[in-house]
Design an enzyme around this catalytic site. Structure first.
Site, PDB file in Angstrom:
ATOM      1  N   HIS A 191       0.805  -1.225   0.000  1.00  0.00           N
ATOM      2  CA  HIS A 191       0.000   0.000   0.000  1.00  0.00           C
ATOM      3  C   HIS A 191       0.832   1.264   0.000  1.00  0.00           C
ATOM      4  CE1 HIS A 191      -3.268  -2.705   1.977  1.00  0.00           C
ATOM      5  NE2 HIS A 191      -3.210  -2.874   0.692  1.00  0.00           N
ATOM      6  N   THR A 197      -2.803  -8.731  11.433  1.00  0.00           N
ATOM      7  CA  THR A 197      -3.765  -8.165  10.480  1.00  0.00           C
ATOM      8  C   THR A 197      -5.139  -8.780  10.717  1.00  0.00           C
ATOM      9  OG1 THR A 197      -4.318  -7.821   8.145  1.00  0.00           O
ATOM     10  CG2 THR A 197      -3.069  -9.827   8.676  1.00  0.00           C
ATOM     11  N   SER A 198      -6.170  -7.930  10.632  1.00  0.00           N
ATOM     12  CA  SER A 198      -7.536  -8.387  10.904  1.00  0.00           C
ATOM     13  C   SER A 198      -8.140  -9.076   9.686  1.00  0.00           C
ATOM     14  CB  SER A 198      -8.428  -7.199  11.298  1.00  0.00           C
ATOM     15  OG  SER A 198      -8.493  -6.306  10.187  1.00  0.00           O
TER      16      SER A 198
END
Ligand code: BV8
Ligand code: ZN
Length: 242
Positions: A122, A191-192
Site C-alpha cells: 500500500h 492483520t484483521s
C-alpha cells in the site's frame, strides 16, 4: 506447557526447516511501537475515519483535510520506532536465505528495523507523488506544508500510498503473489484480514501448498482455516522464534 508455547515451538520448528518463508504483516505488528491500528481502541478509523479520508474522492474534495490526516501520522511516526517484532523479522531475513516480507503498512518501520527486501503493498507514507507530472520523491519534512507542491511542475503532491478504491501496483502484486505461491511457510502477522486483496493472501498461500501460521492478538475470520493460529503480541512472540 500452554498450548500457545506449544504452538510457538511448532512454528519455530517449521521456520528453521522451511525452504522458503513468506511473511505478511498488518497494523498489529506496529501496535507495540505505539502506532494506532485501524480497528483497535483509539484506532485510526475512529478518530479520523480513515476509510473516508484514505480515498481519492476525499482528496479531490478536501486535500487540506487529507494532508492533515497524513501529516498527523507522519509527525507521530517521526517520534516512534520499530519494536522487537520488527527487529525479529529483520533478523530472520538475515538468517533465512529465501525470506520475503510483504507488508500492508505504510509506516516504514520494517525498513527502519533493518529489513531490506520489503514489499509495500500500500505504499509508503514518506514518499509523495505529483498529481500533475507523476514525479515520485521521498520527502521526510515533518510536517509537510498544508498543500505541498511539486518542485518541478508546481502541481499538488499526494501521499504515495494506495487509497481505498485504488488499484495496487501490478508489479508489486506480482512480486507478492510469486512469494506466497512458492513458499512452504507463510506467517500472517497482526492483520484483521479485512482489506482486500491482502486479506486473501494467507488463504492463497495455503491453497498453493504452504503451511500458514497466524500470529494475532485476537481471532480473525481466517484463524480457523490456517494451520496454526497463535493468539498474542507479535513483539513478544516473534523474538521467541529466533
Ligand atoms: C482494490 C494505505 C481494486 C492508506 C490502505 C467497496 C468500494 C470500494 C472498494 C471496496 C469495496 N468493498 C471492498 C473494496 C475493496 C477495498 C476493501 O477491501 N475495503 C474494505 C474496507 C472492505 N480494497 C481496496 O480498495 C484496495 N484496492 O481492491 O482495488 C478495486 C478498485 C476499485 C474498486 C474496488 C476494488 C485498496 C486497499 C488499500 C487501502 N489502503 N492503507 C493508509 O494507510 O492511509 S489499507 C489499510 O487498512 C492498511 O494498509 C491495512 O491494509 C488495512 C488495515 O488492516 P490491518 O493492517 O489488518 O489493521 P487492523 O487494525 O484492521 O487490524 C490489526 C490487527 O492486529 C487486529 O486484528 C488486532 O487484533 C491485531 N493486533 C493488535 N495489536 C497486536 C496485534 N497483533 C499482534 N500483536 C499485537 N501487538
Ligand atoms: Zn509535478
Amino acid at each position: 506447557m500452554s498450548d500457545v508455547s506449544a504452538d510457538i515451538g511448532k512454528l519455530r520448528e517449521k521456520l528453521w526447516q522451511a525452504k522458503r518463508v513468506t511473511v505478511l504483516t498488518g497494523a498489529g505488528i506496529s501496535a507495540e511501537s505505539g502506532v494506532p491500528t485501524f480497528r483497535g481502541e483509539g484506532g485510526l478509523w475512529k478518530q479520523y475515519r480513515a476509510v473516508d479520508l484514505a480515498t481519492p474522492e476525499a482528496f479531490f474534495r478536501n486535500p487540506k483535510l487529507v494532508w492533515e490526516f497524513y501529516n498527523w501520522r507522519r509527525e507521530m511516526l517521526d517520534l516512534l520506532g520499530p519494536n522487537p517484532g520488527h527487529y525479529a523479522l529483520a533478523e530472520m531475513e538475515q538468517r533465512i536465505s529465501r525470506f520475503t516480507l510483504i507488508t500492508q503498512n505504510i509506516d516504514d518501520l520494517h525498513r527502519r528495523a533493518g529489513s531490506r527486501n520489503v514489499i509495500e503493498l500500500h505504499g509508503n507514507i514518506w514518499w509523495v507523488r505529483c498529481t500533475g507530472c507523476g514525479a515520485l520523491n521521498e520527502d521526510r519534512r515533518v510536517p509537510l506544508p498544508a498543500l505541498p507542491e511539486c518542485k518541478s511542475c508546481g502541481a499538488l503532491l499526494r501521499p504515495n500510498v494506495v487509497w481505498f478504491g485504488e488499484n495496487l501496483d501490478p508489479a508489486v502484486l506480482d512480486e507478492a503473489y510469486e512469494a506466497l505461491s512458492n513458499c512452504d511457510l507463510m506467517m500472517v502477522i497482526g492483520t484483521s484480514g479485512t482489506v482486500q486483496p491482502a486479506a486473501s493472501m494467507g488463504l492463497q498461500a495455503k491453497t498453493a501448498g504452504a503451511a500458514v501460521v497466524e500470529i494475532n492478538l485476537e481471532p480473525t475470520p481466517y484463524s480457523g482455516i490456517y494451520h496454526i493460529s497463535i493468539a498474542g503480541k507479535s513483539g513478544q512472540i516473534l523474538p521467541q522464534l529466533l
